[in-house]
Scaffold this motif. Sequence first.
Motif, PDB file in Angstrom:
ATOM      1  N   MET A   1       0.854  -1.170   0.000  1.00  0.00           N
ATOM      2  CA  MET A   1       0.000   0.000   0.000  1.00  0.00           C
ATOM      3  C   MET A   1       0.904   1.238   0.000  1.00  0.00           C
ATOM      4  SD  MET A   1      -2.901   1.048   2.819  1.00  0.00           S
ATOM      5  CE  MET A   1      -3.908  -0.360   2.381  1.00  0.00           C
ATOM      6  N   LYS A   2       0.594   2.204  -0.829  1.00  0.00           N
ATOM      7  CA  LYS A   2       1.375   3.439  -0.893  1.00  0.00           C
ATOM      8  C   LYS A   2       1.004   4.381   0.262  1.00  0.00           C
ATOM      9  CE  LYS A   2       1.934   3.452  -5.879  1.00  0.00           C
ATOM     10  NZ  LYS A   2       1.710   4.207  -7.118  1.00  0.00           N
ATOM     11  N   ILE A   3       1.952   5.236   0.598  1.00  0.00           N
ATOM     12  CA  ILE A   3       1.696   6.226   1.649  1.00  0.00           C
ATOM     13  C   ILE A   3       0.499   7.086   1.282  1.00  0.00           C
ATOM     14  CG2 ILE A   3       2.626   8.276   2.805  1.00  0.00           C
ATOM     15  CD1 ILE A   3       5.376   6.883   2.732  1.00  0.00           C
ATOM     16  N   SER A   4       0.352   7.409   0.012  1.00  0.00           N
ATOM     17  CA  SER A   4      -0.795   8.220  -0.419  1.00  0.00           C
ATOM     18  C   SER A   4      -2.113   7.515  -0.128  1.00  0.00           C
ATOM     19  CB  SER A   4      -0.695   8.545  -1.912  1.00  0.00           C
ATOM     20  OG  SER A   4      -0.675   7.366  -2.692  1.00  0.00           O
ATOM     21  N   GLU A   5      -2.143   6.193  -0.254  1.00  0.00           N
ATOM     22  CA  GLU A   5      -3.358   5.427   0.048  1.00  0.00           C
ATOM     23  C   GLU A   5      -3.629   5.422   1.552  1.00  0.00           C
ATOM     24  OE1 GLU A   5      -3.685   1.886  -3.069  1.00  0.00           O
ATOM     25  OE2 GLU A   5      -1.657   2.073  -2.222  1.00  0.00           O
ATOM     26  N   ILE A   6      -2.566   5.283   2.344  1.00  0.00           N
ATOM     27  CA  ILE A   6      -2.717   5.329   3.801  1.00  0.00           C
ATOM     28  C   ILE A   6      -3.300   6.673   4.203  1.00  0.00           C
ATOM     29  CG2 ILE A   6      -1.449   5.383   5.998  1.00  0.00           C
ATOM     30  CD1 ILE A   6       0.471   3.295   4.712  1.00  0.00           C
ATOM     31  N   LYS A   7      -2.775   7.733   3.626  1.00  0.00           N
ATOM     32  CA  LYS A   7      -3.271   9.083   3.911  1.00  0.00           C
ATOM     33  C   LYS A   7      -4.753   9.197   3.593  1.00  0.00           C
ATOM     34  CE  LYS A   7      -2.670  13.898   2.482  1.00  0.00           C
ATOM     35  NZ  LYS A   7      -3.972  14.083   1.858  1.00  0.00           N
ATOM     36  N   ASP A   8      -5.159   8.674   2.442  1.00  0.00           N
ATOM     37  CA  ASP A   8      -6.566   8.746   2.045  1.00  0.00           C
ATOM     38  C   ASP A   8      -7.453   7.923   2.975  1.00  0.00           C
ATOM     39  OD1 ASP A   8      -5.849  10.401  -0.057  1.00  0.00           O
ATOM     40  OD2 ASP A   8      -5.926   8.806  -1.562  1.00  0.00           O
ATOM     41  N   ILE A   9      -7.041   6.707   3.281  1.00  0.00           N
ATOM     42  CA  ILE A   9      -7.833   5.815   4.135  1.00  0.00           C
ATOM     43  C   ILE A   9      -8.018   6.411   5.526  1.00  0.00           C
ATOM     44  CG2 ILE A   9      -7.795   3.572   5.318  1.00  0.00           C
ATOM     45  CD1 ILE A   9      -6.367   2.512   2.718  1.00  0.00           C
ATOM     46  N   LEU A  10      -6.966   7.059   6.032  1.00  0.00           N
ATOM     47  CA  LEU A  10      -7.013   7.612   7.383  1.00  0.00           C
ATOM     48  C   LEU A  10      -7.438   9.077   7.407  1.00  0.00           C
ATOM     49  CD1 LEU A  10      -3.827   5.982   8.950  1.00  0.00           C
ATOM     50  CD2 LEU A  10      -6.214   5.197   9.039  1.00  0.00           C
ATOM     51  N   LYS A  11      -7.747   9.616   6.232  1.00  0.00           N
ATOM     52  CA  LYS A  11      -8.083  11.048   6.124  1.00  0.00           C
ATOM     53  C   LYS A  11      -7.019  11.860   6.851  1.00  0.00           C
ATOM     54  CE  LYS A  11     -12.960   9.962   5.764  1.00  0.00           C
ATOM     55  NZ  LYS A  11     -14.282  10.050   6.360  1.00  0.00           N
ATOM     56  N   GLY A  12      -5.767  11.494   6.569  1.00  0.00           N
ATOM     57  CA  GLY A  12      -4.627  12.088   7.251  1.00  0.00           C
ATOM     58  C   GLY A  12      -4.180  13.407   6.671  1.00  0.00           C
ATOM     59  N   THR A  13      -3.378  14.091   7.456  1.00  0.00           N
ATOM     60  CA  THR A  13      -2.731  15.334   7.044  1.00  0.00           C
ATOM     61  C   THR A  13      -1.233  15.106   7.125  1.00  0.00           C
ATOM     62  OG1 THR A  13      -4.548  16.643   7.950  1.00  0.00           O
ATOM     63  CG2 THR A  13      -2.455  17.792   7.572  1.00  0.00           C
ATOM     64  N   MET A  14      -0.551  15.320   6.016  1.00  0.00           N
ATOM     65  CA  MET A  14       0.896  15.142   5.989  1.00  0.00           C
ATOM     66  C   MET A  14       1.573  16.324   6.675  1.00  0.00           C
ATOM     67  SD  MET A  14       1.392  12.225   4.530  1.00  0.00           S
ATOM     68  CE  MET A  14       3.170  12.261   4.401  1.00  0.00           C
ATOM     69  N   LEU A  15       2.531  16.015   7.548  1.00  0.00           N
ATOM     70  CA  LEU A  15       3.336  17.051   8.189  1.00  0.00           C
ATOM     71  C   LEU A  15       4.707  17.159   7.538  1.00  0.00           C
ATOM     72  CD1 LEU A  15       2.445  16.440  11.929  1.00  0.00           C
ATOM     73  CD2 LEU A  15       1.377  17.996  10.292  1.00  0.00           C
ATOM     74  N   CYS A  16       5.150  16.060   6.937  1.00  0.00           N
ATOM     75  CA  CYS A  16       6.368  16.053   6.126  1.00  0.00           C
ATOM     76  C   CYS A  16       6.404  14.755   5.340  1.00  0.00           C
ATOM     77  CB  CYS A  16       7.624  16.217   6.977  1.00  0.00           C
ATOM     78  SG  CYS A  16       8.019  14.834   8.050  1.00  0.00           S
ATOM     79  N   GLY A  17       7.201  14.742   4.299  1.00  0.00           N
ATOM     80  CA  GLY A  17       7.346  13.550   3.473  1.00  0.00           C
ATOM     81  C   GLY A  17       6.438  13.498   2.268  1.00  0.00           C
ATOM     82  N   GLU A  18       5.894  14.635   1.872  1.00  0.00           N
ATOM     83  CA  GLU A  18       5.000  14.672   0.712  1.00  0.00           C
ATOM     84  C   GLU A  18       5.690  14.163  -0.555  1.00  0.00           C
ATOM     85  OE1 GLU A  18       5.566  17.272   2.735  1.00  0.00           O
ATOM     86  OE2 GLU A  18       3.632  17.856   3.568  1.00  0.00           O
ATOM     87  N   ASP A  19       7.014  14.249  -0.597  1.00  0.00           N
ATOM     88  CA  ASP A  19       7.767  13.783  -1.754  1.00  0.00           C
ATOM     89  C   ASP A  19       7.907  12.258  -1.781  1.00  0.00           C
ATOM     90  OD1 ASP A  19       9.371  13.973   0.568  1.00  0.00           O
ATOM     91  OD2 ASP A  19      11.195  14.089  -0.633  1.00  0.00           O
ATOM     92  N   GLN A  20       7.408  11.573  -0.751  1.00  0.00           N
ATOM     93  CA  GLN A  20       7.529  10.115  -0.667  1.00  0.00           C
ATOM     94  C   GLN A  20       6.174   9.405  -0.742  1.00  0.00           C
ATOM     95  OE1 GLN A  20      10.411   8.733   2.367  1.00  0.00           O
ATOM     96  NE2 GLN A  20      10.685  10.908   2.821  1.00  0.00           N
ATOM     97  N   MET A  21       5.180  10.083  -1.264  1.00  0.00           N
ATOM     98  CA  MET A  21       3.812   9.549  -1.269  1.00  0.00           C
ATOM     99  C   MET A  21       3.664   8.254  -2.068  1.00  0.00           C
ATOM    100  SD  MET A  21       2.177  11.537   0.730  1.00  0.00           S
ATOM    101  CE  MET A  21       0.432  11.528   0.420  1.00  0.00           C
ATOM    102  N   ASP A  22       4.574   7.975  -3.001  1.00  0.00           N
ATOM    103  CA  ASP A  22       4.498   6.754  -3.797  1.00  0.00           C
ATOM    104  C   ASP A  22       5.264   5.594  -3.173  1.00  0.00           C
ATOM    105  OD1 ASP A  22       2.820   7.815  -5.743  1.00  0.00           O
ATOM    106  OD2 ASP A  22       4.494   8.566  -6.941  1.00  0.00           O
ATOM    107  N   THR A  23       5.873   5.821  -2.023  1.00  0.00           N
ATOM    108  CA  THR A  23       6.597   4.748  -1.334  1.00  0.00           C
ATOM    109  C   THR A  23       5.619   3.664  -0.904  1.00  0.00           C
ATOM    110  OG1 THR A  23       8.252   6.302  -0.517  1.00  0.00           O
ATOM    111  CG2 THR A  23       8.065   4.200   0.645  1.00  0.00           C
ATOM    112  N   VAL A  24       5.989   2.416  -1.173  1.00  0.00           N
ATOM    113  CA  VAL A  24       5.138   1.278  -0.812  1.00  0.00           C
ATOM    114  C   VAL A  24       5.458   0.836   0.613  1.00  0.00           C
ATOM    115  CG1 VAL A  24       4.541  -1.113  -1.345  1.00  0.00           C
ATOM    116  CG2 VAL A  24       4.914   0.528  -3.192  1.00  0.00           C
ATOM    117  N   ILE A  25       4.412   0.719   1.400  1.00  0.00           N
ATOM    118  CA  ILE A  25       4.506   0.270   2.792  1.00  0.00           C
ATOM    119  C   ILE A  25       3.992  -1.172   2.837  1.00  0.00           C
ATOM    120  CG2 ILE A  25       3.685   0.661   5.137  1.00  0.00           C
ATOM    121  CD1 ILE A  25       5.503   2.915   4.141  1.00  0.00           C
ATOM    122  N   PRO A  26       4.853  -2.140   3.168  1.00  0.00           N
ATOM    123  CA  PRO A  26       4.455  -3.548   3.091  1.00  0.00           C
ATOM    124  C   PRO A  26       3.606  -4.055   4.264  1.00  0.00           C
ATOM    125  CG  PRO A  26       6.721  -3.379   3.805  1.00  0.00           C
ATOM    126  CD  PRO A  26       6.261  -1.982   3.494  1.00  0.00           C
ATOM    127  N   ALA A  27       3.676  -3.387   5.402  1.00  0.00           N
ATOM    128  CA  ALA A  27       2.986  -3.876   6.601  1.00  0.00           C
ATOM    129  C   ALA A  27       2.828  -2.723   7.585  1.00  0.00           C
ATOM    130  CB  ALA A  27       3.775  -5.016   7.240  1.00  0.00           C
TER     131      ALA A  27
END
Length: 117
Positions: A1-27
């Motif tokens: 799952m990409k960080i951008s998907e985590i953000k969407d699912i959690l209705k999150g607000t990024m505080l930093c790392g916007e340049d890494q939104m395509d990073t895949v998070i395995p677990a």
Amino acid sequence: MKISEIKDILKGTMLCGEDQMDTVIPAGGASDLMDDVLAAAAKGCVLLTGVTTDHVMRTAKIVGVGAIVIVRGKNPPAAFVEMAKSFEIPLMVTDYSLFVACGRLYMNGIRGLDGSW
């Protein structure tokens, strides 16, 4: 799952790392006790926590956490956000509780650290 998907699912607000939104998070994993994170976290995982001390950030760096989500709408101190930036760890906040945030990610397919579904 990409960080951008985590953000969407959690209705999150990024505080930093916007340049890494395509990073895949395995677990993912959740804890407010950093000893548990040291014992169980997997490299590249997302860490969900309600704690906003430098101990969390230092533990995340040691373990190689891929992203951190602060729950319950907490507003981390500026030093915490600056440390995340310096460690290049994406950081977001969500208004969901720890329980609900974990459940939402689990329902959308992110694995737990033990590989369970």
